[in-house]
Design a protein around this motif. Structure first.
Motif, mmCIF file in Angstrom:
data_model
loop_
_atom_site.group_PDB
_atom_site.id
_atom_site.type_symbol
_atom_site.label_atom_id
_atom_site.label_comp_id
_atom_site.label_asym_id
_atom_site.label_seq_id
_atom_site.Cartn_x
_atom_site.Cartn_y
_atom_site.Cartn_z
ATOM 1 N N MET A 95 0.832 -1.205 0.000
ATOM 2 C CA MET A 95 0.000 0.000 0.000
ATOM 3 C C MET A 95 0.867 1.256 0.000
ATOM 4 O O MET A 95 0.560 2.223 -0.703
ATOM 5 C CB MET A 95 -0.938 0.000 1.189
ATOM 6 C CG MET A 95 -2.041 -1.016 1.100
ATOM 7 S SD MET A 95 -3.055 -0.913 2.574
ATOM 8 C CE MET A 95 -3.456 -2.632 2.782
ATOM 9 N N ILE A 96 1.949 1.231 0.764
ATOM 10 C CA ILE A 96 2.878 2.365 0.784
ATOM 11 C C ILE A 96 3.446 2.569 -0.612
ATOM 12 O O ILE A 96 3.508 3.689 -1.127
ATOM 13 C CB ILE A 96 3.993 2.152 1.819
ATOM 14 C CG1 ILE A 96 3.416 2.087 3.239
ATOM 15 C CG2 ILE A 96 5.073 3.225 1.714
ATOM 16 C CD1 ILE A 96 2.744 3.354 3.721
ATOM 17 N N ASP A 97 3.848 1.474 -1.254
ATOM 18 C CA ASP A 97 4.377 1.554 -2.621
ATOM 19 C C ASP A 97 3.353 2.139 -3.582
ATOM 20 O O ASP A 97 3.700 2.929 -4.460
ATOM 21 C CB ASP A 97 4.814 0.175 -3.122
ATOM 22 C CG ASP A 97 6.016 -0.375 -2.380
ATOM 23 O OD1 ASP A 97 6.738 0.414 -1.725
ATOM 24 O OD2 ASP A 97 6.230 -1.609 -2.444
ATOM 25 N N GLU A 98 2.084 1.767 -3.435
ATOM 26 C CA GLU A 98 1.032 2.286 -4.313
ATOM 27 C C GLU A 98 0.797 3.779 -4.081
ATOM 28 O O GLU A 98 0.567 4.524 -5.036
ATOM 29 C CB GLU A 98 -0.251 1.483 -4.149
ATOM 30 C CG GLU A 98 -0.141 0.092 -4.734
ATOM 31 C CD GLU A 98 -1.382 -0.754 -4.546
ATOM 32 O OE1 GLU A 98 -2.331 -0.334 -3.846
ATOM 33 O OE2 GLU A 98 -1.413 -1.856 -5.119
ATOM 34 N N VAL A 99 0.865 4.227 -2.836
ATOM 35 C CA VAL A 99 0.728 5.659 -2.554
ATOM 36 C C VAL A 99 1.877 6.415 -3.231
ATOM 37 O O VAL A 99 1.660 7.430 -3.898
ATOM 38 C CB VAL A 99 0.687 5.942 -1.036
ATOM 39 C CG1 VAL A 99 0.785 7.440 -0.761
ATOM 40 C CG2 VAL A 99 -0.584 5.366 -0.406
ATOM 41 N N VAL A 100 3.096 5.913 -3.079
ATOM 42 C CA VAL A 100 4.264 6.547 -3.708
ATOM 43 C C VAL A 100 4.079 6.599 -5.226
ATOM 44 O O VAL A 100 4.277 7.646 -5.855
ATOM 45 C CB VAL A 100 5.564 5.803 -3.331
ATOM 46 C CG1 VAL A 100 6.734 6.247 -4.206
ATOM 47 C CG2 VAL A 100 5.886 6.001 -1.856
ATOM 48 N N GLU A 101 3.688 5.474 -5.815
ATOM 49 C CA GLU A 101 3.477 5.404 -7.266
ATOM 50 C C GLU A 101 2.455 6.442 -7.722
ATOM 51 O O GLU A 101 2.645 7.136 -8.724
ATOM 52 C CB GLU A 101 3.016 3.995 -7.633
ATOM 53 C CG GLU A 101 2.685 3.789 -9.085
ATOM 54 C CD GLU A 101 2.094 2.408 -9.359
ATOM 55 O OE1 GLU A 101 1.411 2.272 -10.395
ATOM 56 O OE2 GLU A 101 2.286 1.469 -8.551
ATOM 57 N N TRP A 102 1.358 6.552 -6.975
ATOM 58 C CA TRP A 102 0.282 7.473 -7.322
ATOM 59 C C TRP A 102 0.742 8.929 -7.273
ATOM 60 O O TRP A 102 0.492 9.711 -8.193
ATOM 61 C CB TRP A 102 -0.893 7.239 -6.386
ATOM 62 C CG TRP A 102 -2.171 7.909 -6.757
ATOM 63 C CD1 TRP A 102 -2.555 8.365 -7.991
ATOM 64 C CD2 TRP A 102 -3.251 8.174 -5.883
ATOM 65 N NE1 TRP A 102 -3.820 8.893 -7.927
ATOM 66 C CE2 TRP A 102 -4.275 8.783 -6.640
ATOM 67 C CE3 TRP A 102 -3.467 7.943 -4.528
ATOM 68 C CZ2 TRP A 102 -5.488 9.178 -6.094
ATOM 69 C CZ3 TRP A 102 -4.683 8.323 -3.978
ATOM 70 C CH2 TRP A 102 -5.675 8.939 -4.746
ATOM 71 N N VAL A 103 1.442 9.286 -6.195
ATOM 72 C CA VAL A 103 1.925 10.661 -6.053
ATOM 73 C C VAL A 103 2.913 10.990 -7.167
ATOM 74 O O VAL A 103 2.832 12.044 -7.795
ATOM 75 C CB VAL A 103 2.556 10.883 -4.663
ATOM 76 C CG1 VAL A 103 3.255 12.236 -4.587
ATOM 77 C CG2 VAL A 103 1.496 10.757 -3.571
ATOM 78 N N ALA A 113 -6.095 6.144 -8.805
ATOM 79 C CA ALA A 113 -5.284 5.439 -7.806
ATOM 80 C C ALA A 113 -4.889 4.064 -8.335
ATOM 81 O O ALA A 113 -5.710 3.368 -8.917
ATOM 82 C CB ALA A 113 -6.068 5.296 -6.505
ATOM 83 N N PRO A 114 -3.620 3.672 -8.147
ATOM 84 C CA PRO A 114 -3.165 2.373 -8.658
ATOM 85 C C PRO A 114 -3.572 1.210 -7.758
ATOM 86 O O PRO A 114 -3.941 1.398 -6.597
ATOM 87 C CB PRO A 114 -1.642 2.528 -8.677
ATOM 88 C CG PRO A 114 -1.363 3.462 -7.553
ATOM 89 C CD PRO A 114 -2.537 4.420 -7.530
ATOM 90 N N GLY A 115 -3.450 0.024 -8.307
ATOM 91 C CA GLY A 115 -3.633 -1.203 -7.530
ATOM 92 C C GLY A 115 -4.951 -1.262 -6.802
ATOM 93 O O GLY A 115 -6.009 -1.007 -7.372
ATOM 94 N N THR A 116 -4.865 -1.549 -5.542
ATOM 95 C CA THR A 116 -6.076 -1.728 -4.730
ATOM 96 C C THR A 116 -6.352 -0.548 -3.802
ATOM 97 O O THR A 116 -7.171 -0.662 -2.894
ATOM 98 C CB THR A 116 -5.957 -3.016 -3.892
ATOM 99 O OG1 THR A 116 -4.802 -2.914 -3.055
ATOM 100 C CG2 THR A 116 -5.853 -4.246 -4.779
ATOM 101 N N LEU A 117 -5.707 0.589 -4.025
ATOM 102 C CA LEU A 117 -5.939 1.730 -3.140
ATOM 103 C C LEU A 117 -7.403 2.158 -3.117
ATOM 104 O O LEU A 117 -7.892 2.629 -2.092
ATOM 105 C CB LEU A 117 -5.072 2.924 -3.531
ATOM 106 C CG LEU A 117 -3.603 2.865 -3.132
ATOM 107 C CD1 LEU A 117 -2.911 4.169 -3.496
ATOM 108 C CD2 LEU A 117 -3.420 2.564 -1.658
ATOM 109 N N ASP A 118 -8.111 1.981 -4.243
ATOM 110 C CA ASP A 118 -9.519 2.382 -4.243
ATOM 111 C C ASP A 118 -10.330 1.585 -3.224
ATOM 112 O O ASP A 118 -11.340 2.051 -2.719
ATOM 113 C CB ASP A 118 -10.123 2.288 -5.639
ATOM 114 C CG ASP A 118 -10.085 0.891 -6.232
ATOM 115 O OD1 ASP A 118 -9.220 0.084 -5.836
ATOM 116 O OD2 ASP A 118 -10.918 0.608 -7.107
#
Length: 134
Positions: A95-103, A113-118
């Protein structure tokens, strides 16, 4: 419409802002003993780098969704219709990686939002939203 005096430079565009709750519930080993809370914060700051701003706050008053992270849009994202996205249960490294990717990709309003963040997204009351530290 009031004009800005010429002596003032235009305001710098605001970056994507990631607000991480680290107060009473979020960020504590008492509630989440297997999570490296300081490590998460460091990974966010390092991964996001100059692409955004990361800040830790004491409490976002959404303890039922602990660990809470709010991803606020950049100036450009806000102009495109982006609004702050509240994410709950941000406990895993993925999840941390997905937040970084999104920003790094542009954040709310510009990129989905990527992956499962939604699946982590939740809605808070107006009272809570309005008291988000500025």
């Amino acid at each position: 419409m009031a004009r800005r005096p010429r002596s003032q430079p235009p305001a710098a565009p605001a970056p994507v802002t990631v607000t991480v709750c680290r107060g009473c519930c979020c960020g504590t080993t008492a509630k989440h003993p297997g999570v490296d809370h300081q490590g998460q914060l460091a990974r966010l700051r390092e991964g996001i780098g100059e692409a955004g701003k990361v800040r830790a706050v004491d409490c976002l008053d959404a303890c039922g969704h602990s660990n809470v992270v709010v991803v606020g849009p950049s100036s450009e994202g806000r102009l495109a219709g982006g609004r702050p996205v509240w994410l709950g249960w941000v406990l895993s490294e993925d999840m941390i990686d997905e937040v970084v990717e999104w920003v790094r990709a542009g954040g709310p309003g510009l990129v989905p939002a990527p992956g499962t963040l939604d699946l982590q997204e939740f809605t808070v009351s107006r009272r809570v939203r309005e008291n988000l530290p500025g």
